[in-house]
Design a protein around this motif. Structure first.
Motif, mmCIF file in Angstrom:
data_model
loop_
_atom_site.group_PDB
_atom_site.id
_atom_site.type_symbol
_atom_site.label_atom_id
_atom_site.label_comp_id
_atom_site.label_asym_id
_atom_site.label_seq_id
_atom_site.Cartn_x
_atom_site.Cartn_y
_atom_site.Cartn_z
ATOM 1 N N THR A 17 -3.721 -3.970 -2.823
ATOM 2 C CA THR A 17 -3.469 -4.265 -1.413
ATOM 3 C C THR A 17 -4.310 -5.459 -0.957
ATOM 4 O O THR A 17 -3.818 -6.324 -0.213
ATOM 5 N N SER A 57 1.283 4.051 -3.078
ATOM 6 C CA SER A 57 1.057 5.479 -2.826
ATOM 7 C C SER A 57 2.225 6.295 -3.366
ATOM 8 O O SER A 57 2.026 7.343 -3.982
ATOM 9 N N HIS A 108 -0.498 6.123 -6.800
ATOM 10 C CA HIS A 108 -1.783 5.456 -6.591
ATOM 11 C C HIS A 108 -2.129 5.651 -5.116
ATOM 12 O O HIS A 108 -1.801 4.809 -4.279
ATOM 13 N N PRO A 109 -2.749 6.781 -4.764
ATOM 14 C CA PRO A 109 -3.004 7.121 -3.359
ATOM 15 C C PRO A 109 -3.751 6.018 -2.598
ATOM 16 O O PRO A 109 -4.429 5.179 -3.190
ATOM 17 N N TYR A 110 -3.637 6.065 -1.285
ATOM 18 C CA TYR A 110 -4.220 5.031 -0.423
ATOM 19 C C TYR A 110 -5.689 4.755 -0.717
ATOM 20 O O TYR A 110 -6.104 3.606 -0.714
ATOM 21 N N ALA A 111 -6.486 5.751 -0.964
ATOM 22 C CA ALA A 111 -7.923 5.558 -1.169
ATOM 23 C C ALA A 111 -8.288 5.270 -2.626
ATOM 24 O O ALA A 111 -9.465 5.137 -2.956
ATOM 25 N N SER A 112 -7.295 5.156 -3.497
ATOM 26 C CA SER A 112 -7.597 4.909 -4.909
ATOM 27 C C SER A 112 -7.992 3.446 -5.126
ATOM 28 O O SER A 112 -7.646 2.551 -4.345
ATOM 29 N N SER A 124 0.824 -1.205 0.000
ATOM 30 C CA SER A 124 0.000 0.000 0.000
ATOM 31 C C SER A 124 0.865 1.264 0.000
ATOM 32 O O SER A 124 0.604 2.220 -0.736
ATOM 33 N N ASN A 148 -4.834 1.144 -5.486
ATOM 34 C CA ASN A 148 -4.185 0.845 -4.211
ATOM 35 C C ASN A 148 -5.016 -0.148 -3.407
ATOM 36 O O ASN A 148 -4.488 -1.149 -2.909
ATOM 37 N N GLU A 149 -6.298 0.107 -3.282
ATOM 38 C CA GLU A 149 -7.146 -0.783 -2.483
ATOM 39 C C GLU A 149 -7.225 -2.183 -3.085
ATOM 40 O O GLU A 149 -7.167 -3.177 -2.361
#
Length: 132
Positions: A37, A22, A26-30, A18, A33-34
């Motif tokens: 992860t 980021s 690819h930010p954490y809430a994208s 994750s 990423n999700e």
């Protein structure tokens, strides 16, 4: 990277995935990423639960291009190879859904013999354009 074949090792690997995504825009809430992860969580949990050999760690590799993110998880257990045709377990089953999730989330996934070492590598790819 190499991680201990324990639940803690799987958790650290998932967090590293994750974090690295980021860093790679690819930010954490994208969605990318999700999704990656979650795939990492399933593959590393399987490496710990089904691929564990006492005294041996599992390895995780993460790579990306402009269009694809690829994750590879390798363990040293040669004889326990997952089936590529993941099937829905009975409704009351407490496990058995991990690879079903991977098969539905990943654009592609497969199992390959580990290169230059005993064991196997389970890999999955996500097409970034599909999940954006």
């Amino acid at each position: 990277m190499q991680f201990t074949s324990t639940p803690r090792g799987a958790r650290l690997a998932r967090r590293l995935v994750s974090y690295r995504l980021s860093d790679w825009a690819h930010p954490y809430a994208s969605a990318v990423n999700e999704t990656v992860t979650l795939i990492a969580a399933e593959l590393t949990a399987n490496a710990v639960r089904h691929g564990h050999v006492p005294g041996r760690d599992f390895r995780l590799s993460l790579s990306a291009t402009e269009t694809t993110v690829r994750i590879e998880v390798s363990d040293t257990r040669t004889e326990r190879v997952p089936l590529l045709s993941a099937q829905e377990p009975p409704g009351d089953a407490e496990s058995g859904r991990g690879l079903l999730l991977v098969s539905r989330l990943a654009s592609r996934w497969a199992v390959a013999p580990r290169e230059a070492a005993p064991g196997k590598t389970v890999w999955a790819e996500l097409d970034v354009a599909q999940s954006g």
